[in-house]
Design a protein around this motif. Structure first.
Motif, PDB file in Angstrom:
ATOM      1  N   GLU A   8       0.848  -1.190   0.000  1.00  0.00           N
ATOM      2  CA  GLU A   8       0.000   0.000   0.000  1.00  0.00           C
ATOM      3  C   GLU A   8       0.881   1.236   0.000  1.00  0.00           C
ATOM      4  O   GLU A   8       2.098   1.142   0.079  1.00  0.00           O
ATOM      5  N   THR A   9       0.267   2.395  -0.094  1.00  0.00           N
ATOM      6  CA  THR A   9       1.024   3.646  -0.205  1.00  0.00           C
ATOM      7  C   THR A   9       0.334   4.754   0.570  1.00  0.00           C
ATOM      8  O   THR A   9      -0.873   4.699   0.806  1.00  0.00           O
ATOM      9  N   THR A  10       1.120   5.751   0.929  1.00  0.00           N
ATOM     10  CA  THR A  10       0.568   6.974   1.500  1.00  0.00           C
ATOM     11  C   THR A  10       0.746   8.131   0.527  1.00  0.00           C
ATOM     12  O   THR A  10       0.479   9.275   0.867  1.00  0.00           O
ATOM     13  N   ASP A  11       1.183   7.823  -0.680  1.00  0.00           N
ATOM     14  CA  ASP A  11       1.427   8.823  -1.719  1.00  0.00           C
ATOM     15  C   ASP A  11       0.278   8.804  -2.730  1.00  0.00           C
ATOM     16  O   ASP A  11       0.078   7.816  -3.433  1.00  0.00           O
ATOM     17  N   CYS A  50      -1.918  -0.410   9.427  1.00  0.00           N
ATOM     18  CA  CYS A  50      -0.551  -0.131   9.886  1.00  0.00           C
ATOM     19  C   CYS A  50      -0.490  -0.121  11.416  1.00  0.00           C
ATOM     20  O   CYS A  50       0.426  -0.687  12.006  1.00  0.00           O
ATOM     21  N   ALA A  51      -1.464   0.509  12.030  1.00  0.00           N
ATOM     22  CA  ALA A  51      -1.483   0.592  13.488  1.00  0.00           C
ATOM     23  C   ALA A  51      -1.696  -0.775  14.130  1.00  0.00           C
ATOM     24  O   ALA A  51      -1.020  -1.133  15.092  1.00  0.00           O
ATOM     25  N   VAL A  52      -2.627  -1.552  13.593  1.00  0.00           N
ATOM     26  CA  VAL A  52      -2.947  -2.861  14.164  1.00  0.00           C
ATOM     27  C   VAL A  52      -1.821  -3.859  13.935  1.00  0.00           C
ATOM     28  O   VAL A  52      -1.450  -4.618  14.837  1.00  0.00           O
ATOM     29  N   LEU A  53      -1.254  -3.855  12.730  1.00  0.00           N
ATOM     30  CA  LEU A  53      -0.232  -4.840  12.373  1.00  0.00           C
ATOM     31  C   LEU A  53       1.195  -4.375  12.696  1.00  0.00           C
ATOM     32  O   LEU A  53       2.130  -5.163  12.602  1.00  0.00           O
ATOM     33  N   HIS A  54       1.361  -3.103  13.048  1.00  0.00           N
ATOM     34  CA  HIS A  54       2.677  -2.519  13.333  1.00  0.00           C
ATOM     35  C   HIS A  54       3.625  -2.704  12.147  1.00  0.00           C
ATOM     36  O   HIS A  54       4.778  -3.098  12.301  1.00  0.00           O
ATOM     37  N   LEU A  55       3.104  -2.415  10.953  1.00  0.00           N
ATOM     38  CA  LEU A  55       3.881  -2.510   9.724  1.00  0.00           C
ATOM     39  C   LEU A  55       3.766  -1.208   8.945  1.00  0.00           C
ATOM     40  O   LEU A  55       2.821  -0.442   9.137  1.00  0.00           O
ATOM     41  N   THR A  56       4.708  -0.977   8.055  1.00  0.00           N
ATOM     42  CA  THR A  56       4.635   0.178   7.170  1.00  0.00           C
ATOM     43  C   THR A  56       3.640  -0.127   6.052  1.00  0.00           C
ATOM     44  O   THR A  56       3.363  -1.307   5.773  1.00  0.00           O
ATOM     45  N   PRO A  57       3.102   0.901   5.394  1.00  0.00           N
ATOM     46  CA  PRO A  57       2.129   0.659   4.320  1.00  0.00           C
ATOM     47  C   PRO A  57       2.651  -0.275   3.230  1.00  0.00           C
ATOM     48  O   PRO A  57       1.906  -1.097   2.710  1.00  0.00           O
ATOM     49  N   GLU A  58       3.931  -0.166   2.915  1.00  0.00           N
ATOM     50  CA  GLU A  58       4.515  -0.985   1.858  1.00  0.00           C
ATOM     51  C   GLU A  58       4.522  -2.475   2.196  1.00  0.00           C
ATOM     52  O   GLU A  58       4.610  -3.318   1.312  1.00  0.00           O
ATOM     53  N   ARG A  59       4.391  -2.799   3.476  1.00  0.00           N
ATOM     54  CA  ARG A  59       4.456  -4.191   3.899  1.00  0.00           C
ATOM     55  C   ARG A  59       3.087  -4.825   4.106  1.00  0.00           C
ATOM     56  O   ARG A  59       2.998  -5.977   4.496  1.00  0.00           O
TER      57      ARG A  59
END
Length: 84
Positions: A8-11, A50-59
């Motif tokens: 996923e992305t934040t861009d 991201c918050a629940v899984l503690h991962l960055t969007p790319e992951r």
């Protein structure tokens, strides 16, 4: 253009590129407003994951009903309206 989006992305530009769009393609018409709304829904889903899984969007990769948010939904509407 990506054959299958990876992560996923934040861009917003990257997200729009998945549908072959650029931010400059968007205007103030109903379709553009709908795409912007989808971007906000997409970002909310990405942030929660991201918050629940503690991962960055790319992951992470959205699935289920959220997978529909991964790529801007303009293709069906575009062919119906013949405009963007």
């Amino acid at each position: 253009m990506f054959s299958e989006p990876i992560g996923e992305t934040t861009d917003v530009e990257v997200w729009l590129l998945r549908a072959g769009l650029k931010f400059s393609d968007l205007g103030n018409d109903a379709l553009s407003i709908s795409i912007r709304k989808q971007w906000r829904e997409y970002q909310a889903a990405v942030q929660i994951c991201c918050a629940v899984l503690h991962l960055t969007p790319e992951r992470i990769q959205l699935g289920g009903v959220y997978s529909l948010l991964r790529i801007p939904d303009f293709q069906i509407k575009f062919t119906q309206n013949n405009t963007i």
